[in-house]
Design a protein around this motif. Sequence first.
Motif, short mmCIF file in Angstrom:
data_model
loop_
_atom_site.label_atom_id
_atom_site.label_comp_id
_atom_site.label_asym_id
_atom_site.label_seq_id
_atom_site.Cartn_x
_atom_site.Cartn_y
_atom_site.Cartn_z
N SER A 109 0.82 -1.22 0.00
CA SER A 109 0.00 0.00 0.00
C SER A 109 0.85 1.26 0.00
O SER A 109 0.33 2.37 -0.13
CB SER A 109 -0.94 0.02 1.20
OG SER A 109 -0.22 0.19 2.42
N ASN B 294 -0.43 -10.39 -5.74
CA ASN B 294 -1.31 -11.34 -5.05
C ASN B 294 -1.77 -10.85 -3.68
O ASN B 294 -2.82 -11.28 -3.20
CB ASN B 294 -0.57 -12.68 -4.89
CG ASN B 294 -1.29 -13.63 -3.97
OD1 ASN B 294 -2.29 -14.25 -4.35
ND2 ASN B 294 -0.81 -13.74 -2.74
N GLY C 55 -3.42 -9.46 -0.47
CA GLY C 55 -4.77 -8.97 -0.24
C GLY C 55 -5.23 -9.29 1.16
O GLY C 55 -4.66 -10.15 1.84
N ASN D 235 -5.84 -4.12 -1.32
CA ASN D 235 -6.42 -4.90 -2.42
C ASN D 235 -6.49 -4.16 -3.74
O ASN D 235 -6.46 -4.79 -4.80
CB ASN D 235 -7.83 -5.36 -2.05
CG ASN D 235 -7.85 -6.34 -0.90
OD1 ASN D 235 -6.81 -6.64 -0.30
ND2 ASN D 235 -9.02 -6.85 -0.57
N VAL E 86 -2.40 -3.24 -5.67
CA VAL E 86 -2.31 -3.84 -7.01
C VAL E 86 -1.94 -2.78 -8.03
O VAL E 86 -1.11 -3.02 -8.93
CB VAL E 86 -3.64 -4.53 -7.37
CG1 VAL E 86 -3.63 -4.99 -8.83
CG2 VAL E 86 -3.90 -5.71 -6.45
N SER F 283 -11.13 -11.87 -7.39
CA SER F 283 -11.83 -12.83 -6.54
C SER F 283 -13.20 -13.12 -7.13
O SER F 283 -13.72 -12.33 -7.93
CB SER F 283 -12.00 -12.26 -5.12
OG SER F 283 -12.90 -13.03 -4.35
N TYR G 11 -14.55 -5.56 0.50
CA TYR G 11 -13.73 -6.56 -0.18
C TYR G 11 -14.18 -6.74 -1.62
O TYR G 11 -13.37 -6.71 -2.55
CB TYR G 11 -13.82 -7.89 0.57
CG TYR G 11 -13.00 -9.00 -0.03
CD1 TYR G 11 -11.62 -9.02 0.13
CD2 TYR G 11 -13.60 -10.01 -0.78
CE1 TYR G 11 -10.85 -10.03 -0.43
CE2 TYR G 11 -12.84 -11.03 -1.33
CZ TYR G 11 -11.47 -11.03 -1.16
OH TYR G 11 -10.71 -12.03 -1.72
N SER H 46 -13.33 -3.79 -3.81
CA SER H 46 -11.89 -3.72 -4.11
C SER H 46 -11.50 -4.70 -5.21
O SER H 46 -10.62 -4.42 -6.03
CB SER H 46 -11.06 -3.98 -2.84
OG SER H 46 -11.11 -5.35 -2.45
N LYS H 47 -12.15 -5.84 -5.24
CA LYS H 47 -11.83 -6.83 -6.26
C LYS H 47 -12.44 -6.48 -7.62
O LYS H 47 -11.88 -6.81 -8.67
CB LYS H 47 -12.27 -8.22 -5.78
CG LYS H 47 -11.50 -8.72 -4.57
CD LYS H 47 -10.00 -8.76 -4.81
CE LYS H 47 -9.25 -9.38 -3.64
NZ LYS H 47 -7.80 -9.49 -3.88
N VAL I 135 -9.91 -4.25 -9.16
CA VAL I 135 -8.79 -4.96 -9.79
C VAL I 135 -9.14 -5.33 -11.22
O VAL I 135 -8.32 -5.20 -12.14
CB VAL I 135 -8.40 -6.21 -8.98
CG1 VAL I 135 -7.40 -7.08 -9.76
CG2 VAL I 135 -7.80 -5.81 -7.64
#
Length: 254
Positions: free
Chosen positions: A68, A93, A95, A118, A122, A147, A160, A163-164, A167
């Motif tokens: 971060s 990777n 997270g 996350n 990234v 995810s 969560y 955040s994915k 990505v």
Amino acid sequence: MAAKSLGVALVTGASQGIGRAIAQRLAKDGFRVALNDIPKKEQELKSVSSEIEQQTGSKPCIALADVSNESQVEQMVGEATKAFGGLDVMVANAGILHENTKIVDLSAETWEKVFAINARGVFFCYKHAARQMIAQGRGGRIIGAASIAGRRSGFEHGAYGASKFAVRGLTHTAAAELGPYGITVNAYAPGFIASPMTTGMTTSALANYGFITPENFKFGEPKDVASLVSYLASKEAHYITGQTVSPNGGVYLN
């Protein structure tokens, strides 16, 4: 005797679970591997490093950093590059997962902490890996951790899941921008994988995501994700970019 190197791979969050399995698999494939995690995970990384050296004869580089923090990510990439003479594969990777919390009770602090690792983490990995790969002029592979929650966010996992999803969006943009340099950018979106992050999670959580009933479902293993990353990192995957691939046992169909 170590096999001929396929290049250099850097794996973040490599001290346990999926990250550990990915690092071990890429080393077995023939990559020189740089292992990353936060400083308090240094002993775990040393254990992973020893295992890889015993299995392959190739000694990994350990690059401690908080993903971060942009300056630490830049330094991490520099350490891996200095140790092995370049960077060919970045696996972002690392997270974290937050406790089950409804949006109306979710704190700004939790939201920001999850996004810091996350999503922002990234982004920093993509950015500084891309800069190094562009400078080298030999292409590369950038691979990020999404995810199943980045396809269908689960109940009480709003930060969560969001955040994915981030990505996946970042992966699309990066793939478009970096394609001209011979750099592919993809993400993996695991389903329910048995790992330290999912300890205590039961198959009843399946109801939040998909169509397979709990009695017909088994958790996957970290090596199931590692095998996918192995392919995405390979030369054979040169025609795949901008994709998010889901090893999830069919719990979510897309």
